[in-house]
Design a protein around this motif. Structure first.
Motif, PDB file in Angstrom:
ATOM      1  N   ASN A   2       5.415 -14.387   5.930  1.00  0.00           N
ATOM      2  CA  ASN A   2       6.774 -13.945   6.178  1.00  0.00           C
ATOM      3  C   ASN A   2       6.791 -12.458   6.505  1.00  0.00           C
ATOM      4  O   ASN A   2       6.149 -11.647   5.856  1.00  0.00           O
ATOM      5  CB  ASN A   2       7.624 -14.210   4.923  1.00  0.00           C
ATOM      6  N   ASP A   3       7.552 -12.091   7.552  1.00  0.00           N
ATOM      7  CA  ASP A   3       7.593 -10.701   7.990  1.00  0.00           C
ATOM      8  C   ASP A   3       8.158  -9.764   6.929  1.00  0.00           C
ATOM      9  O   ASP A   3       8.030  -8.543   7.035  1.00  0.00           O
ATOM     10  CB  ASP A   3       8.430 -10.576   9.271  1.00  0.00           C
ATOM     11  N   LEU A   4       8.808 -10.324   5.900  1.00  0.00           N
ATOM     12  CA  LEU A   4       9.369  -9.473   4.863  1.00  0.00           C
ATOM     13  C   LEU A   4       8.292  -8.904   3.943  1.00  0.00           C
ATOM     14  O   LEU A   4       8.557  -7.989   3.176  1.00  0.00           O
ATOM     15  CB  LEU A   4      10.379 -10.270   4.021  1.00  0.00           C
ATOM     16  N   PHE A   5       7.080  -9.432   4.016  1.00  0.00           N
ATOM     17  CA  PHE A   5       6.021  -9.019   3.105  1.00  0.00           C
ATOM     18  C   PHE A   5       4.884  -8.338   3.853  1.00  0.00           C
ATOM     19  O   PHE A   5       4.509  -8.745   4.945  1.00  0.00           O
ATOM     20  CB  PHE A   5       5.477 -10.223   2.336  1.00  0.00           C
ATOM     21  N   THR A   6       4.321  -7.305   3.256  1.00  0.00           N
ATOM     22  CA  THR A   6       3.123  -6.652   3.774  1.00  0.00           C
ATOM     23  C   THR A   6       2.107  -6.574   2.649  1.00  0.00           C
ATOM     24  O   THR A   6       2.468  -6.539   1.460  1.00  0.00           O
ATOM     25  CB  THR A   6       3.428  -5.239   4.288  1.00  0.00           C
ATOM     26  N   VAL A   7       0.833  -6.564   3.008  1.00  0.00           N
ATOM     27  CA  VAL A   7      -0.243  -6.467   2.019  1.00  0.00           C
ATOM     28  C   VAL A   7      -0.939  -5.138   2.200  1.00  0.00           C
ATOM     29  O   VAL A   7      -1.336  -4.784   3.317  1.00  0.00           O
ATOM     30  CB  VAL A   7      -1.244  -7.625   2.183  1.00  0.00           C
ATOM     31  N   ARG A   8      -1.099  -4.395   1.115  1.00  0.00           N
ATOM     32  CA  ARG A   8      -1.763  -3.097   1.191  1.00  0.00           C
ATOM     33  C   ARG A   8      -2.452  -2.789  -0.140  1.00  0.00           C
ATOM     34  O   ARG A   8      -2.071  -3.333  -1.179  1.00  0.00           O
ATOM     35  CB  ARG A   8      -0.754  -1.999   1.518  1.00  0.00           C
ATOM     36  N   GLY A  68       7.478  -6.580  -0.815  1.00  0.00           N
ATOM     37  CA  GLY A  68       8.654  -7.071  -0.137  1.00  0.00           C
ATOM     38  C   GLY A  68       9.622  -5.942   0.163  1.00  0.00           C
ATOM     39  O   GLY A  68       9.236  -4.766   0.170  1.00  0.00           O
ATOM     40  N   PRO A  69      10.882  -6.260   0.411  1.00  0.00           N
ATOM     41  CA  PRO A  69      11.882  -5.224   0.694  1.00  0.00           C
ATOM     42  C   PRO A  69      11.960  -4.194  -0.431  1.00  0.00           C
ATOM     43  O   PRO A  69      11.810  -4.530  -1.606  1.00  0.00           O
ATOM     44  CB  PRO A  69      13.178  -6.034   0.806  1.00  0.00           C
ATOM     45  N   GLU A  70      12.124  -2.949  -0.044  1.00  0.00           N
ATOM     46  CA  GLU A  70      12.257  -1.839  -0.980  1.00  0.00           C
ATOM     47  C   GLU A  70      11.047  -1.742  -1.911  1.00  0.00           C
ATOM     48  O   GLU A  70      11.172  -1.374  -3.083  1.00  0.00           O
ATOM     49  CB  GLU A  70      13.549  -1.968  -1.793  1.00  0.00           C
ATOM     50  N   ASP A  71       9.863  -2.097  -1.374  1.00  0.00           N
ATOM     51  CA  ASP A  71       8.603  -1.981  -2.101  1.00  0.00           C
ATOM     52  C   ASP A  71       8.526  -2.866  -3.345  1.00  0.00           C
ATOM     53  O   ASP A  71       7.693  -2.625  -4.231  1.00  0.00           O
ATOM     54  CB  ASP A  71       8.326  -0.525  -2.501  1.00  0.00           C
ATOM     55  N   ALA A  72       9.372  -3.878  -3.415  1.00  0.00           N
ATOM     56  CA  ALA A  72       9.283  -4.796  -4.551  1.00  0.00           C
ATOM     57  C   ALA A  72       7.964  -5.561  -4.471  1.00  0.00           C
ATOM     58  O   ALA A  72       7.560  -6.014  -3.402  1.00  0.00           O
ATOM     59  CB  ALA A  72      10.462  -5.769  -4.531  1.00  0.00           C
TER      60      ALA A  72
END
Length: 331
Positions: A2-8, A68-72
Motif C-alpha cells: 500500500n502506498d500509505l506505507f514506506t519501509v526504512r 504509515g501516515p504521520e510516521d505512525a
C-alpha cells in the motif's frame, strides 16, 4: 505494498521500536498459552530486548520499520548481522495491506546487497499466514538449529543473475536454457513458439542467440538458483541500423514457473536496463501479449504502453492474440 506505507531503517533506540517489540512478544506469549499482561512479565531475554533494543540487536543488526501516515509505525522486522530475520510484526490495524511482505522483501534486499548467500529465520508452526508468505518468497525448510517444539526453521538462498558469454550460452543450451523456454511455452507464454515446444528446437534457438552474442547484437543474462539450475533469462537486442544505435529491445524475458513470485523477473529486467543505460542506450522497447501477467511487471517497472496491435501473434495454443508495445526512456 500500500502506498500509505514506506519501509526504512530505524535506530534501535527509536521510541517506536520498543513498543512494537513489546506487542510482538506479548502476542507471542499469548499464542504459546502463557499470556502475560505487561513487559515486566515476559521472560528475561525478551524483557531485556524490549527495554534495551540497542544492546539486544548489536553486531550489525538492522531494524526496519514500516511507517504509515504521520510516521505512525505499522510494523517492524529485524535483520541480524548474521543474516537472520527476526521479530516480524505488523500492527493489527495495518494487516492485509502487504506490510509483512514489504518488510521481509526489504530485509532480503539488504542482506543480498551486503553479500549474504542466504537468509534464515524460524517461525512458530501456528503462524500459517507467515509461513505461506515465506514460502512465496522462496524460503525452504532446513535442518533445525533451534529444537524447541513447534518451531519451523527456514532458509532463503539467493539466486544469482549473471551475464552469459557466447560459450556460456552454448554450454547450457541443451539443458537449463532449453528447459526454461519449454517451461515458459508450456505455461502459456507467447514468446515466439507454439506448444508443445521441442527441446531440440529450444536449444537451437539458444545456439542462434550465442551467435548473435558473438556478433554483438544480443546480450543474455540468466538467473541461477543455489544448485546452479537455470531459473530465468532475459536478452537485450541491439539495433543494427545507423539511425537506431541509441535504442535496444528487451526480448525473451522468462522465469521458470517453479521460481515465480520471488522477484526474479524484475531483477532480470532491471539488470538488462542498467546495462543498456551504462552502454549509452537512451531508449528501450518491447512487446508483450496484451493482458498477460508480464504487463503488470513492465508497468510496475516504469514502462509506458505505446499501443496495441490486434491478432499480432499466435499464443502457444495457436490462438491469435493482441500484443501491446511498450517503451522506456533511460536516463
Amino acid at each position: 505494498m500500500n502506498d500509505l506505507f514506506t519501509v526504512r531503517p530505524a535506530a534501535p533506540d527509536d521510541p517506536r521500536v520498543p513498543a512494537l517489540l513489546a506487542a510482538y512478544h506479548l502476542s507471542t506469549e499469548a499464542e504459546k498459552g502463557q499470556p502475560v499482561d505487561t513487559v515486566d512479565g515476559l521472560p528475561a531475554v525478551y524483557r531485556d530486548e524490549v527495554l534495551d533494543p540497542r544492546a539486544a540487536f548489536a553486531a550489525g543488526a538492522t531494524v526496519l520499520l514500516a511507517e504509515g501516515p504521520e510516521d505512525a509505525a505499522a510494523g517492524l522486522v529485524v535483520l541480524t548481522g548474521g543474516g537472520e530475520i527476526k521479530r516480524l510484526w505488523v500492527e493489527p490495524g495495518a494487516r492485509g495491506r502487504g506490510v509483512a511482505r514489504a518488510l521481509t522483501t526489504e530485509a532480503l534486499r539488504r542482506a543480498e546487497a551486503a553479500g549474504a548467500r542466504s537468509v534464515r529465520l524460524s517461525v512458530w508452526l501456528w503462524r500459517e499466514s507467515a509461513i505461506a508468505l515465506y514460502r512465496r518468497l522462496g524460503f525452504q525448510t532446513v535442518r533445525p538449529w533451534d529444537d524447541r517444539p513447534g518451531l519451523l526453521c527456514l532458509e532463503r538462498p539467493f539466486d544469482r543473475v549473471l551475464r552469459l558469454s557466447p560459450d556460456d550460452i552454448r554450454s547450457r543450451a541443451d539443458d537449463g536454457l532449453a528447459a526454461l523456454l519449454c517451461d515458459a511455452v508450456d505455461g502459456g507464454a507467447s514468446i515466439g513458439f507454439l506448444a508443445p515446444l521441442d527441446p531440440a528446437e529450444a536449444a537451437a534457438w539458444w545456439r542462434t542467440a550465442a551467435g548473435d552474442a558473438e556478433r554483438g547484437v544480443r546480450e543474455v543474462w540468466a538467473a541461477y538458483g543455489p544448485g546452479e539450475e537455470v531459473l530465468g533469462a532475459v536478452t537485450l537486442v541491439r539495433d543494427g541500423k545507423a539511425n537506431g544505435r541509441h535504442r535496444g529491445e528487451i526480448a525473451r524475458l522468462v522465469v521458470h514457473r517453479a521460481a515465480r513470485g520471488r522477484g526474479l523477473g524484475a531483477r532480470l529486467l532491471a539488470t538488462a536496463e542498467a546495462h543498456a543505460a551504462a552502454e549509452g542506450l537512451t531508449l528501450l522497447v518491447l512487446d508483450t501479449e496484451t493482458d498477460s501477467p508480464a504487463e503488470r511487471l513492465y508497468r510496475a517497472a516504469g514502462w509506458t504502453a505505446a499501443g496495441t496491435i490486434p491478432d499480432f501473434a499466435a499464443a502457444p495454443d495457436g490462438t491469435l492474440r493482441p500484443t501491446t508495445l511498450y517503451y522506456k526512456r533511460l536516463a
